[in-house]
Every structure is written in structure tokens, then in C-alpha cells.
Design a protein around this motif. Structure first.
Motif, mmCIF file in Angstrom:
data_model
loop_
_atom_site.group_PDB
_atom_site.id
_atom_site.type_symbol
_atom_site.label_atom_id
_atom_site.label_comp_id
_atom_site.label_asym_id
_atom_site.label_seq_id
_atom_site.Cartn_x
_atom_site.Cartn_y
_atom_site.Cartn_z
ATOM 1 N N HIS A 25 0.807 -1.217 0.000
ATOM 2 C CA HIS A 25 0.000 0.000 0.000
ATOM 3 C C HIS A 25 0.847 1.276 0.000
ATOM 4 O O HIS A 25 0.411 2.309 -0.498
ATOM 5 C CB HIS A 25 -0.924 0.025 1.222
ATOM 6 C CG HIS A 25 -1.905 -1.108 1.263
ATOM 7 N ND1 HIS A 25 -2.672 -1.458 0.175
ATOM 8 C CD2 HIS A 25 -2.238 -1.973 2.262
ATOM 9 C CE1 HIS A 25 -3.443 -2.491 0.499
ATOM 10 N NE2 HIS A 25 -3.191 -2.819 1.755
ATOM 11 N N ASP A 26 2.024 1.227 0.584
ATOM 12 C CA ASP A 26 2.795 2.434 0.863
ATOM 13 C C ASP A 26 3.146 3.207 -0.404
ATOM 14 O O ASP A 26 2.832 4.397 -0.540
ATOM 15 C CB ASP A 26 4.061 2.073 1.638
ATOM 16 C CG ASP A 26 4.840 3.305 2.073
ATOM 17 O OD1 ASP A 26 4.198 4.243 2.573
ATOM 18 O OD2 ASP A 26 6.076 3.311 1.927
ATOM 19 N N ILE A 27 3.799 2.550 -1.364
ATOM 20 C CA ILE A 27 4.188 3.236 -2.602
ATOM 21 C C ILE A 27 2.954 3.632 -3.412
ATOM 22 O O ILE A 27 2.904 4.717 -4.009
ATOM 23 C CB ILE A 27 5.129 2.352 -3.439
ATOM 24 C CG1 ILE A 27 6.446 2.105 -2.692
ATOM 25 C CG2 ILE A 27 5.393 2.978 -4.804
ATOM 26 C CD1 ILE A 27 7.288 3.317 -2.472
ATOM 27 N N ALA A 28 1.929 2.782 -3.427
ATOM 28 C CA ALA A 28 0.699 3.108 -4.163
ATOM 29 C C ALA A 28 0.073 4.385 -3.607
ATOM 30 O O ALA A 28 -0.425 5.233 -4.363
ATOM 31 C CB ALA A 28 -0.286 1.945 -4.075
ATOM 32 N N GLY A 69 9.611 10.080 -7.345
ATOM 33 C CA GLY A 69 9.311 10.909 -6.183
ATOM 34 C C GLY A 69 8.786 10.130 -4.994
ATOM 35 O O GLY A 69 7.888 10.597 -4.277
ATOM 36 N N VAL A 70 9.329 8.927 -4.767
ATOM 37 C CA VAL A 70 8.858 8.082 -3.672
ATOM 38 C C VAL A 70 9.943 7.949 -2.602
ATOM 39 O O VAL A 70 11.130 8.185 -2.860
ATOM 40 C CB VAL A 70 8.454 6.679 -4.174
ATOM 41 C CG1 VAL A 70 7.249 6.780 -5.105
ATOM 42 C CG2 VAL A 70 9.615 5.991 -4.876
ATOM 43 N N GLN A 71 9.501 7.577 -1.423
ATOM 44 C CA GLN A 71 10.405 7.331 -0.302
ATOM 45 C C GLN A 71 10.148 5.917 0.223
ATOM 46 O O GLN A 71 9.245 5.719 1.054
ATOM 47 C CB GLN A 71 10.185 8.352 0.807
ATOM 48 C CG GLN A 71 10.534 9.781 0.405
ATOM 49 C CD GLN A 71 10.295 10.770 1.535
ATOM 50 O OE1 GLN A 71 9.330 10.667 2.283
ATOM 51 N NE2 GLN A 71 11.189 11.749 1.663
ATOM 52 N N PRO A 72 10.894 4.937 -0.241
ATOM 53 C CA PRO A 72 10.664 3.556 0.215
ATOM 54 C C PRO A 72 10.886 3.431 1.717
ATOM 55 O O PRO A 72 11.876 3.955 2.255
ATOM 56 C CB PRO A 72 11.707 2.751 -0.573
ATOM 57 C CG PRO A 72 12.094 3.626 -1.726
ATOM 58 C CD PRO A 72 11.970 5.023 -1.228
ATOM 59 N N ARG A 73 9.998 2.726 2.367
ATOM 60 C CA ARG A 73 10.105 2.548 3.813
ATOM 61 C C ARG A 73 11.396 1.827 4.194
ATOM 62 O O ARG A 73 12.050 2.177 5.172
ATOM 63 C CB ARG A 73 8.890 1.751 4.318
ATOM 64 C CG ARG A 73 8.935 1.386 5.794
ATOM 65 C CD ARG A 73 9.000 2.608 6.675
ATOM 66 N NE ARG A 73 8.949 2.230 8.089
ATOM 67 C CZ ARG A 73 9.294 3.038 9.076
ATOM 68 N NH1 ARG A 73 9.710 4.275 8.813
ATOM 69 N NH2 ARG A 73 9.218 2.635 10.323
ATOM 70 N N THR A 111 7.893 -1.450 -5.692
ATOM 71 C CA THR A 111 8.250 -1.659 -4.289
ATOM 72 C C THR A 111 9.256 -2.784 -4.135
ATOM 73 O O THR A 111 10.289 -2.639 -3.464
ATOM 74 C CB THR A 111 6.995 -1.975 -3.452
ATOM 75 O OG1 THR A 111 6.071 -0.880 -3.548
ATOM 76 C CG2 THR A 111 7.356 -2.205 -1.988
ATOM 77 N N ASP A 112 8.972 -3.921 -4.770
ATOM 78 C CA ASP A 112 9.873 -5.067 -4.617
ATOM 79 C C ASP A 112 11.186 -4.856 -5.361
ATOM 80 O O ASP A 112 12.237 -5.350 -4.929
ATOM 81 C CB ASP A 112 9.176 -6.341 -5.090
ATOM 82 C CG ASP A 112 8.102 -6.791 -4.115
ATOM 83 O OD1 ASP A 112 8.217 -6.465 -2.923
ATOM 84 O OD2 ASP A 112 7.140 -7.464 -4.541
#
Length: 402
Positions: free
Chosen positions: A299-302, A390-394, A332-333
Motif C-alpha cells: 500500500h505504501d508506494i501506491a 518521487g517516492v520514499q521507500p520505507r 516496491t519489490d
């Protein structure tokens, strides 16, 4: 203590050719710098109408190939062909002993042998369920509620049984290869393999892992299961007592978990959303030699996609909800695999089980080799991908905090 490989293989050959004593033999993994014809081979004796035969089941990347060889010259020839293959491990199980052979980087053999507590009964039924690593009448499935009191898998649990089998095949190949290459230490009864399952839930795969590794592979293991719910801890501890399993269950979040051991293998199977990131970060923190993670619910990246415009020219990838979700899963993966490589892991991304059984069927396998990805190219590739979207992977945040 190491011994000449040829001498040990000759000894194992004598045990395998004893059609009264052999229960099963398994060759797997590969020696350094080599590639066997088969990914894995299994041998046992079966009684056919024409007499006793050595049955060989050889696995390639796609399927199993079974052949039967009459006891005598043909069985010896078939066995010698397999012993000539550069397998990194041989597991030989007789009615009274189990032997685990590992080939070292120097091409020598290290063997761990132990006597059985009770004499093993031999199943030579040719019509038994072929290719199963754990038969459906195994006691662990009854205790877990997957099979009925007569040892038959419940119809509603066939999908779970399929997942179990596919996971065990990956686990078996991964441990065999890691042992052969020296990435994973050879366990002993005094120092068993420490397996930590993060977010174990009701611990189906935790208990199945223990059953397979101890009763089939003959490896000493100790399990530690960690789950935030106290109900899961209490439930799993009761099952462990019923099964007689050496296991510890802890109620804790993954981030705060203190297993009390240094894990040799970390499992994180279907941990939801960023819980998979928590598990991978802990595995990196512990410098775990082997990591198997099957992420779930990305869910996070979406969610981050929805908060900003899609970079050109990729608008079609996120315009429709179903495509946005699938692409978020993939991205994500991919970022997780990239981060693990930067932390000194060799990473494989593979299908865990067929999509007809579960839509969440990706598995990340990380083997710690000790050296980060070569040069700065891998880091630049990761930074550019994150900046583009523009994402911040956990997982990236957790590793930076560490």
C-alpha cells in the motif's frame, strides 16, 4: 573435519546401494564454479511387479522427471551418473542413521552423521504421492488443521498445501546452495540452525519448516516465531508443545523484536505492507546469511503515487487503479531488492507459488555474500529511480536510520 570428497562419496554410495537400509537420498545445491544437470535429485527404492527398483526423481527448473532402475548393474550405473554430478550437498537417510554431506570451497567433504532415536520404517510403495516433500498424512498437517484425522488433506486446504510445497522447494534449494557455498554454517545438535520467522501469525510455514528440515533433511534447527499478537504466541506455543518442537514464540512488533539469538535464516512470509520492510531491515541489522521474504499488501508506494503527478511519459501506468496497484507492487519489490544488494546481499526475485493460488506470489531471496554491489552504479540506479518517481521507500528510511 574435512575428508577427501571421493572417499566420502564412495561411502555414501555403499549406503545408497543398500536396498534394505536406504530410506531416501537427496542431492542438491552445487559446488563452487559448477552447475549440475539437475537442480535436485531424490532417490529411494520401490517394489514393482518386476522386482525392486531404484527410483530417481530429478528436478529441473520446470518439472520432475522420474525413472526406475532395477537393483543391480542398472541401479549402480544410474547412481554413479548422479554422484558424478557436482552437487554441493548429499543427504542420505537410512533406517538407523542420517548423514549430511557438504562440499567445501576447496572441494573437500564435511559430513555430519547422527543415529536415529528409533529405527525408521521404509515406504517402498510405488503408487505413493510423487514429488511431495512432506506427505499430506504427515502429523504436522493434522495438528495444524490442514488434514483430517485419517491424514487426508481437507479440500478447503489444498491451496495452502500447494503453497507449503512450493515454499519447501525454495527453502530446500536455498539452504542447500548456501551450505555448499559456505554462506551458511553447518549446524550441529549443540549449535542448531537458528531460524527466525518475523510476523509468523499462526505459524503454518514455521512448523512445516521445522518438520521438513529436521525429519527430512536431518538438520538440527531451533525456531523463533515473532508476532505482535499475544493470541498468536499462546496458540503457537501450544502447538509446539503438542508437536514436541524446539521453538520459542515472542509477542512483539518486528521493529522491537529481541529474539535472543543471531538468526541464520530469517523468514518473513506475507507480512503486510511495510511490515515486510521492517523484517528486511532487521535481517540486514542482524547480518542474516539467508533471507526469504514473501511481501504482501504493497500500500505504501501506491499511496505515494496518488499524492503527486506521474512523471512523463508514464501516466498510463498509474491512470487506472488496477494498473497503479500492480506497478506499485513491482516498483516496491524492485527497490527492496536493490537496497538489499547495496547491503551486501545477492538477491533473487522469484515466483513463490502460482497466481491461481494467491495474487501475492513474489518471493525475495537474499544471500549475504559480504560485499556490497560493485562500484557506484547500483547506488546511482537506485537514487535515479527513487527521484524519478518521487517516492520514499520505507526500507530505505529504515536502513538510513540504522
Amino acid at each position: 573435519m574435512s575428508e577427501p570428497l571421493l572417499r566420502v562419496l564412495t561411502r555414501m554410495r555403499g549406503l545408497i546401494l543398500d536396498d534394505e537400509m536406504l530410506v531416501r537420498a537427496v542431492g542438491s545445491g552445487r559446488q563452487r564454479g559448477t552447475q549440475p544437470r539437475w537442480r535436485r535429485v531424490e532417490l529411494r527404492y520401490v517394489d514393482l511387479k518386476s522386482g525392486r527398483h531404484l527410483q530417481v526423481t530429478a528436478y529441473d527448473e520446470a518439472q520432475a522427471h522420474t525413472s526406475n532402475h532395477p537393483v543391480g548393474d542398472r541401479a549402480r550405473t544410474a547412481l554413479d551418473d548422479l554422484l558424478d554430478q557436482p552437487f554441493g550437498n548429499w543427504h542420505v537417510e537410512t533406517t538407523t542413521e542420517t548423514h549430511q554431506l557438504r562440499v567445501t570451497k576447496k572441494g573437500e567433504a564435511v559430513v555430519h552423521s547422527r543415529a536415529r532415536d528409533a529405527e525408521q520404517q521404509v515406504d517402498r510403495d510405488h503408487d505413493r504421492d510423487k514429488g511431495r516433500l512432506l506427505a499430506e498424512d504427515d502429523p504436522v498437517f493434522r495438528v495444524l488443521g490442514l488434514s483430517d484425522h485419517e491424514g487426508r488433506m481437507k479440500p478447503s486446504r489444498q491451496g495452502k498445501y500447494r503453497q507449503v510445497e512450493e515454499f519447501l522447494r525454495i527453502l530446500d534449494a536455498s539452504i542447500g546452495d548456501a551450505l555448499a557455498k559456505g554462506h551458511l554454517r553447518t549446524p550441529t545438535p549443540e549449535e542448531p540452525l537458528q531460524i527466525v520467522d518475523l510476523g509468523c501469525g499462526n505459524a503454518y510455514l514455521t512448523f512445516v519448516t521445522e518438520r521438513y528440515l529436521t525429519h527430512v533433511r536431518g538438520l538440527p534447527v531451533h525456531l523463533t516465531g515473532i508476532d505482535q499478537r499475544e493470541q498468536s504466541r499462546d496458540h503457537n506455543q501450544r502447538l509446539a508443545s503438542e508437536l514436541g518442537v524446539d521453538a520459542t514464540f515472542i509477542s512483539s512488533s518486528i521493529g522491537d523484536a529481541r529474539p535472543g539469538v543471531r538468526p541464520d535464516v530469517v523468514l518473513a512470509l506475507h507480512a503486510c505492507d511495510t511490515a515486510s520492510d521492517d523484517a528486511l531491515a532487521r535481517a540486514v541489522e542482524w547480518e542474516t546469511p539467508l533471507v526469504l521474504a514473501a511481501p504482501c499488501c504493497h500500500h505504501d508506494i501506491a499511496a505515494q503515487f496518488r499524492k503527486q503527478p506521474t512523471p512523463a511519459p508514464y501516466a498510463m501506468l498509474t491512470r487506472h487503479g488496477i494498473l497503479r496497484e500492480r506497478f506499485a507492487d513491482t516498483l516496491t519489490d524492485a527497490l527492496r531488492a536493490s537496497l538489499l544488494r547495496l547491503e551486501g546481499y545477492r538477491v533473487d526475485v522469484m515466483q513463490f507459488v502460482g497466481s491461481q493460488h494467491t495474487p501475492r506470489n513474489t518471493l525475495l531471496r537474499g544471500v549475504r555474500t559480504g560485499g556490497p554491489a560493485s562500484g557506484g552504479a547500483a547506488r546511482r540506479e537506485y537514487d535515479e529511480l527513487v527521484a524519478t518517481w518521487g517516492v520514499q521507500p520505507r526500507l530505505g528510511e529504515l536502513l538510513e536510520q540504522r
